[in-house]
Design a protein around this motif. Structure first.
Motif, short mmCIF file in Angstrom:
data_model
loop_
_atom_site.label_atom_id
_atom_site.label_comp_id
_atom_site.label_asym_id
_atom_site.label_seq_id
_atom_site.Cartn_x
_atom_site.Cartn_y
_atom_site.Cartn_z
N ARG A 191 54.87 17.86 40.00
CA ARG A 191 55.85 18.42 39.05
C ARG A 191 55.96 17.56 37.80
O ARG A 191 56.00 18.07 36.68
CB ARG A 191 57.22 18.53 39.72
CG ARG A 191 57.37 19.73 40.57
CD ARG A 191 58.83 19.92 40.95
NE ARG A 191 58.94 20.91 41.99
CZ ARG A 191 59.73 20.80 43.04
NH1 ARG A 191 60.49 19.73 43.19
NH2 ARG A 191 59.77 21.75 43.93
N ASP A 192 56.04 16.24 37.99
CA ASP A 192 56.12 15.34 36.84
C ASP A 192 54.88 15.45 35.98
O ASP A 192 54.96 15.45 34.75
CB ASP A 192 56.32 13.89 37.30
CG ASP A 192 57.69 13.64 37.89
OD1 ASP A 192 58.57 14.53 37.78
OD2 ASP A 192 57.88 12.56 38.48
N ASN A 193 53.72 15.53 36.62
CA ASN A 193 52.47 15.68 35.89
C ASN A 193 52.46 16.99 35.10
O ASN A 193 52.01 17.02 33.96
CB ASN A 193 51.28 15.64 36.84
CG ASN A 193 49.96 15.72 36.12
OD1 ASN A 193 49.77 15.05 35.13
ND2 ASN A 193 49.08 16.56 36.62
N GLN A 194 52.97 18.03 35.69
CA GLN A 194 53.01 19.33 35.02
C GLN A 194 53.96 19.28 33.81
O GLN A 194 53.66 19.85 32.78
CB GLN A 194 53.46 20.41 36.01
CG GLN A 194 53.26 21.81 35.49
CD GLN A 194 53.55 22.85 36.55
OE1 GLN A 194 54.40 22.63 37.40
NE2 GLN A 194 52.86 23.95 36.49
N LYS A 195 55.06 18.58 33.94
CA LYS A 195 56.00 18.45 32.83
C LYS A 195 55.38 17.68 31.66
O LYS A 195 55.56 18.02 30.51
CB LYS A 195 57.28 17.75 33.27
CG LYS A 195 58.18 18.60 34.11
CD LYS A 195 59.40 17.81 34.55
CE LYS A 195 60.22 18.59 35.57
NZ LYS A 195 61.33 17.81 36.09
#
Length: 77
Positions: free
Chosen positions: A68-72
């Motif tokens: 999720r952090d990578n996607q953000k």
């Protein structure tokens, strides 16, 4: 809990998280679906719902948070 917090506080979690992400890539690849963050997150959410008491739930949640952090940070809207 953010992934960077988890990885800072629990550096021993990194190997299990890498294994979970690697297995997710292999399983998504076997289905013929594109390997991207969205499909990996979908796979991990389904896998997380099927977890039993013996499974490493903290590492699974950390893997989801990392994606999720990578996607953000790197994802396109």
């Amino acid at each position: 809990m953010k992934s960077e917090d988890t990885l800072d506080w629990y550096p021993a979690q990194l190997p299990p998280v890498k294994i979970i992400l690697g297995n997710a890539v292999l399983e998504v690849g076997k289905t013929g679906r594109p390997i991207n963050t969205r499909t990996l997150l979908e796979y991990l959410h389904v896998t997380q719902n099927k977890q039993t008491g013996k499974d490493n739930k903290i590492a699974m949640q950390t893997a989801i948070d990392v994606l999720r952090d990578n996607q953000k940070v790197n994802g396109r809207l």
